[in-house]
Design a protein around this motif. Structure first.
Motif, PDB file in Angstrom:
ATOM      1  N   GLU A 272       0.829  -1.212   0.000  1.00 21.87           N
ATOM      2  CA  GLU A 272       0.000   0.000   0.000  1.00 21.87           C
ATOM      3  C   GLU A 272       0.863   1.262   0.000  1.00 21.87           C
ATOM      4  O   GLU A 272       0.578   2.226  -0.727  1.00 21.87           O
ATOM      5  CB  GLU A 272      -0.930  -0.009   1.219  1.00 21.87           C
ATOM      6  CG  GLU A 272      -2.017  -1.071   1.157  1.00 21.87           C
ATOM      7  CD  GLU A 272      -2.833  -1.146   2.437  1.00 21.87           C
ATOM      8  OE1 GLU A 272      -2.545  -0.369   3.371  1.00 21.87           O
ATOM      9  OE2 GLU A 272      -3.766  -1.976   2.500  1.00 21.87           O
ATOM     10  N   SER A 273       1.916   1.259   0.800  1.00 24.61           N
ATOM     11  CA  SER A 273       2.777   2.448   0.879  1.00 24.61           C
ATOM     12  C   SER A 273       3.570   2.660  -0.402  1.00 24.61           C
ATOM     13  O   SER A 273       3.859   3.798  -0.782  1.00 24.61           O
ATOM     14  CB  SER A 273       3.730   2.336   2.083  1.00 24.61           C
ATOM     15  OG  SER A 273       3.027   2.510   3.297  1.00 24.61           O
ATOM     16  N   MET A 274       3.921   1.577  -1.086  1.00 22.05           N
ATOM     17  CA  MET A 274       4.625   1.717  -2.362  1.00 22.05           C
ATOM     18  C   MET A 274       3.721   2.342  -3.427  1.00 22.05           C
ATOM     19  O   MET A 274       4.177   3.142  -4.245  1.00 22.05           O
ATOM     20  CB  MET A 274       5.152   0.360  -2.837  1.00 22.05           C
ATOM     21  CG  MET A 274       6.375  -0.127  -2.080  1.00 22.05           C
ATOM     22  SD  MET A 274       7.821   0.971  -2.225  1.00 22.05           S
ATOM     23  CE  MET A 274       8.259   0.760  -3.939  1.00 22.05           C
ATOM     24  N   VAL A 275       2.450   2.000  -3.394  1.00 25.33           N
ATOM     25  CA  VAL A 275       1.503   2.620  -4.318  1.00 25.33           C
ATOM     26  C   VAL A 275       1.388   4.111  -3.996  1.00 25.33           C
ATOM     27  O   VAL A 275       1.392   4.963  -4.896  1.00 25.33           O
ATOM     28  CB  VAL A 275       0.121   1.934  -4.241  1.00 25.33           C
ATOM     29  CG1 VAL A 275      -0.904   2.719  -5.060  1.00 25.33           C
ATOM     30  CG2 VAL A 275       0.211   0.496  -4.748  1.00 25.33           C
ATOM     31  N   ASN A 276       1.322   4.429  -2.701  1.00 28.71           N
ATOM     32  CA  ASN A 276       1.264   5.842  -2.289  1.00 28.71           C
ATOM     33  C   ASN A 276       2.509   6.596  -2.757  1.00 28.71           C
ATOM     34  O   ASN A 276       2.413   7.702  -3.297  1.00 28.71           O
ATOM     35  CB  ASN A 276       1.155   5.953  -0.767  1.00 28.71           C
ATOM     36  CG  ASN A 276      -0.154   5.413  -0.234  1.00 28.71           C
ATOM     37  OD1 ASN A 276      -1.128   5.297  -0.977  1.00 28.71           O
ATOM     38  ND2 ASN A 276      -0.193   5.088   1.039  1.00 28.71           N
ATOM     39  N   MET A 277       3.678   5.995  -2.541  1.00 28.06           N
ATOM     40  CA  MET A 277       4.921   6.647  -2.927  1.00 28.06           C
ATOM     41  C   MET A 277       4.998   6.835  -4.443  1.00 28.06           C
ATOM     42  O   MET A 277       5.490   7.857  -4.931  1.00 28.06           O
ATOM     43  CB  MET A 277       6.123   5.831  -2.448  1.00 28.06           C
ATOM     44  CG  MET A 277       7.464   6.523  -2.652  1.00 28.06           C
ATOM     45  SD  MET A 277       8.873   5.429  -2.350  1.00 28.06           S
ATOM     46  CE  MET A 277       8.969   4.567  -3.924  1.00 28.06           C
ATOM     47  N   GLY A 278       4.498   5.869  -5.176  1.00 34.28           N
ATOM     48  CA  GLY A 278       4.570   5.903  -6.630  1.00 34.28           C
ATOM     49  C   GLY A 278       3.739   7.000  -7.273  1.00 34.28           C
ATOM     50  O   GLY A 278       3.828   7.228  -8.480  1.00 34.28           O
ATOM     51  N   LYS A 279       2.919   7.705  -6.469  1.00 38.79           N
ATOM     52  CA  LYS A 279       2.080   8.786  -6.990  1.00 38.79           C
ATOM     53  C   LYS A 279       2.692  10.162  -6.748  1.00 38.79           C
ATOM     54  O   LYS A 279       2.135  11.174  -7.194  1.00 38.79           O
ATOM     55  CB  LYS A 279       0.702   8.733  -6.329  1.00 38.79           C
ATOM     56  CG  LYS A 279      -0.084   7.466  -6.594  1.00 38.79           C
ATOM     57  CD  LYS A 279      -1.362   7.459  -5.767  1.00 38.79           C
ATOM     58  CE  LYS A 279      -2.092   6.132  -5.873  1.00 38.79           C
ATOM     59  NZ  LYS A 279      -3.248   6.093  -4.953  1.00 38.79           N
ATOM     60  N   ILE A 280       3.825  10.217  -6.055  1.00 45.21           N
ATOM     61  CA  ILE A 280       4.406  11.522  -5.712  1.00 45.21           C
ATOM     62  C   ILE A 280       4.766  12.305  -6.973  1.00 45.21           C
ATOM     63  O   ILE A 280       5.533  11.835  -7.819  1.00 45.21           O
ATOM     64  CB  ILE A 280       5.680  11.358  -4.856  1.00 45.21           C
ATOM     65  CG1 ILE A 280       5.360  10.705  -3.510  1.00 45.21           C
ATOM     66  CG2 ILE A 280       6.349  12.710  -4.608  1.00 45.21           C
ATOM     67  CD1 ILE A 280       6.593  10.377  -2.681  1.00 45.21           C
ATOM     68  N   GLY A 281       4.202  13.502  -7.097  1.00 44.11           N
ATOM     69  CA  GLY A 281       4.601  14.452  -8.138  1.00 44.11           C
ATOM     70  C   GLY A 281       4.670  13.923  -9.552  1.00 44.11           C
ATOM     71  O   GLY A 281       5.520  14.356 -10.343  1.00 44.11           O
ATOM     72  N   VAL A 282       3.786  12.985  -9.905  1.00 38.28           N
ATOM     73  CA  VAL A 282       3.885  12.368 -11.234  1.00 38.28           C
ATOM     74  C   VAL A 282       3.511  13.355 -12.344  1.00 38.28           C
ATOM     75  O   VAL A 282       2.694  14.258 -12.155  1.00 38.28           O
ATOM     76  CB  VAL A 282       2.996  11.107 -11.340  1.00 38.28           C
ATOM     77  CG1 VAL A 282       3.520  10.005 -10.449  1.00 38.28           C
ATOM     78  CG2 VAL A 282       1.543  11.426 -11.011  1.00 38.28           C
ATOM     79  N   LEU A 283       4.130  13.179 -13.489  1.00 36.29           N
ATOM     80  CA  LEU A 283       3.784  13.916 -14.699  1.00 36.29           C
ATOM     81  C   LEU A 283       2.851  13.032 -15.515  1.00 36.29           C
ATOM     82  O   LEU A 283       3.145  11.858 -15.749  1.00 36.29           O
ATOM     83  CB  LEU A 283       5.039  14.238 -15.515  1.00 36.29           C
ATOM     84  CG  LEU A 283       6.117  15.074 -14.812  1.00 36.29           C
ATOM     85  CD1 LEU A 283       7.362  15.173 -15.692  1.00 36.29           C
ATOM     86  CD2 LEU A 283       5.592  16.457 -14.462  1.00 36.29           C
ATOM     87  N   THR A 284       1.721  13.570 -15.914  1.00 34.48           N
ATOM     88  CA  THR A 284       0.756  12.785 -16.698  1.00 34.48           C
ATOM     89  C   THR A 284       0.227  13.640 -17.846  1.00 34.48           C
ATOM     90  O   THR A 284       0.573  14.817 -17.975  1.00 34.48           O
ATOM     91  CB  THR A 284      -0.424  12.310 -15.823  1.00 34.48           C
ATOM     92  OG1 THR A 284      -1.051  13.456 -15.232  1.00 34.48           O
ATOM     93  CG2 THR A 284       0.045  11.359 -14.735  1.00 34.48           C
ATOM     94  N   GLY A 285      -0.621  13.042 -18.667  1.00 35.16           N
ATOM     95  CA  GLY A 285      -1.229  13.784 -19.771  1.00 35.16           C
ATOM     96  C   GLY A 285      -0.200  14.175 -20.817  1.00 35.16           C
ATOM     97  O   GLY A 285       0.442  13.321 -21.421  1.00 35.16           O
ATOM     98  N   LYS A 286      -0.020  15.478 -20.998  1.00 31.90           N
ATOM     99  CA  LYS A 286       0.939  15.969 -21.989  1.00 31.90           C
ATOM    100  C   LYS A 286       2.182  16.569 -21.345  1.00 31.90           C
ATOM    101  O   LYS A 286       3.039  17.132 -22.039  1.00 31.90           O
ATOM    102  CB  LYS A 286       0.265  17.004 -22.894  1.00 31.90           C
ATOM    103  CG  LYS A 286      -0.845  16.400 -23.750  1.00 31.90           C
ATOM    104  CD  LYS A 286      -1.430  17.421 -24.718  1.00 31.90           C
ATOM    105  CE  LYS A 286      -2.505  16.770 -25.588  1.00 31.90           C
ATOM    106  NZ  LYS A 286      -3.112  17.761 -26.529  1.00 31.90           N
ATOM    107  N   ALA A 287       2.273  16.459 -20.029  1.00 31.95           N
ATOM    108  CA  ALA A 287       3.460  16.976 -19.330  1.00 31.95           C
ATOM    109  C   ALA A 287       4.660  16.077 -19.624  1.00 31.95           C
ATOM    110  O   ALA A 287       4.515  14.889 -19.923  1.00 31.95           O
ATOM    111  CB  ALA A 287       3.202  17.030 -17.829  1.00 31.95           C
TER     112      ALA A 287
END
Length: 328
Positions: free
Chosen positions: A302-317
């Protein structure tokens, strides 16, 4: 009657508002499971196969790959910036002192090469790092977790920004601040610290605890004196080459033994010992130590999933790099 209608309308608006908030909370920052299902359906299978080939030959690679993902996410978010090479005009993260011991770049490169052959310009290096980490951990008896994908790659990597990493000499106040700044909870802090159940460390990362804790040639009083004797046999003052197992006895296997060591005051780093300074983290350490890590695997996933979302670039970024060590 009109009053009842108004009340019903207000109640309906409240429900819609709550559902909207829940939708935002579950949006995973633009990430989703099976992001490549249509654009590169074999992406995760190819990643798993190549990771297995490398980890089966060198299981000790799992620890530095896990650390690489952690270090990537804590600097600029999980954008693959740790994978970029330095240039003539810029020193990149991977060449900062804190990252010099990272290994496993060849696994990321092998996966990227295979995916570029299969689906050119589709799968990001940031997602590859997240998936390889998950697969490497699961291959050494660690938990398996579903990795939401859709990250894009950053174009910048600056060595000096690694100062934002939680340091091995950090006290509990500093560690909580570092994790909170990334949107992670105190539970995430104590759970992700459990990654020290695998891997090794250079003596230089904890030498001060053995020989000069307060600048007076003393040892850290929070470290088990018998363990100090053991560590001093391995690490002489100024030793920068010797490696010490973080979890002696099972440093190649992902398990809950780390918490037993910390409870016995045998955690290698000050940041490990710091987990006994806080009520919440100490309670978790004791729970896992007394129950043979009963919930650790589930919590870590669960914590790895939480960590994996930090400041992600998505879409066209950002971009989808063609080579993980270079911007396009």
């Amino acid at each position: 009657m009109a009053t009842q209608k108004l009340a019903s309308l207000f109640f309906l608006q409240q429900i819609i508002h709550v559902l909207f908030i829940l939708h935002l909370a579950n949006a995973d920052h633009g990430l989703k499971l099976g992001f490549y299902q249509k654009t590169c359906p074999d992406a995760e299978a190819i990643t798993r196969k190549i990771t297995h080939q490398h980890i089966s030959r060198a299981p000790t690679l799992a620890a530095p790959l896990l650390r690489m993902h952690f270090h990537d996410c804590f600097i600029r978010g999980c954008d693959g910036s740790v994978l970029l090479n330095s240039t003539k005009n810029n020193q990149a993260e991977k060449d900062a002192f804190a990252n010099l011991s990272l290994r496993g770049y060849q696994v990321i490169d092998a996966v990227k090469s295979a995916l570029e052959n299969k689906c050119p310009g589709v799968v990001s290096c940031a997602d590859i790092l997240a998936l390889v980490t998950r697969d490497a951990v699961s291959m050494i008896k660690g938990p398996f977790w579903d990795v939401p994908t859709g990250r894009r790659d950053g174009r910048e990597s600056v060595a000096s920004e690694t100062r934002d990493l939680p340091p091995p000499f950090g006290n509990i106040t500093l560690l909580k601040q570092k994790f909170a700044a990334k949107g992670l909870s105190v539970k995430d802090l104590v759970v992700l610290s459990g990654a020290h159940t695998i891997g090794t460390s250079h003596c230089s990362s904890f030498e001060t605890r053995l020989y000069n804790f307060t600048g007076k040639g003393d040892t850290d009083p929070t470290l088990d004196p018998n363990y100090v004797v053991h560590l001093k046999r391995k690490c002489q003052p100024g030793d920068t080459t010797t490696l010490v197992k973080m979890d002696p006895g099972s440093f190649r296997t992902f398990d809950g033994d780390y918490y037993t060591l910390v409870a016995k005051r045998r955690g290698l780093f000050q940041s490990d010992a710091a987990l006994l300074e806080d009520t919440e983290t100490k309670s978790y350490v004791k729970l896992q130590a007394n129950t043979y890590g009963s919930t650790f695997a589930k919590d870590f996933a669960e914590s790895m999933v939480n960590m994996g979302k930090i400041g992600v670039l998505t879409g066209k970024a950002g971009e989808i790099r063609k080579h993980c060590a270079f911007v396009n």
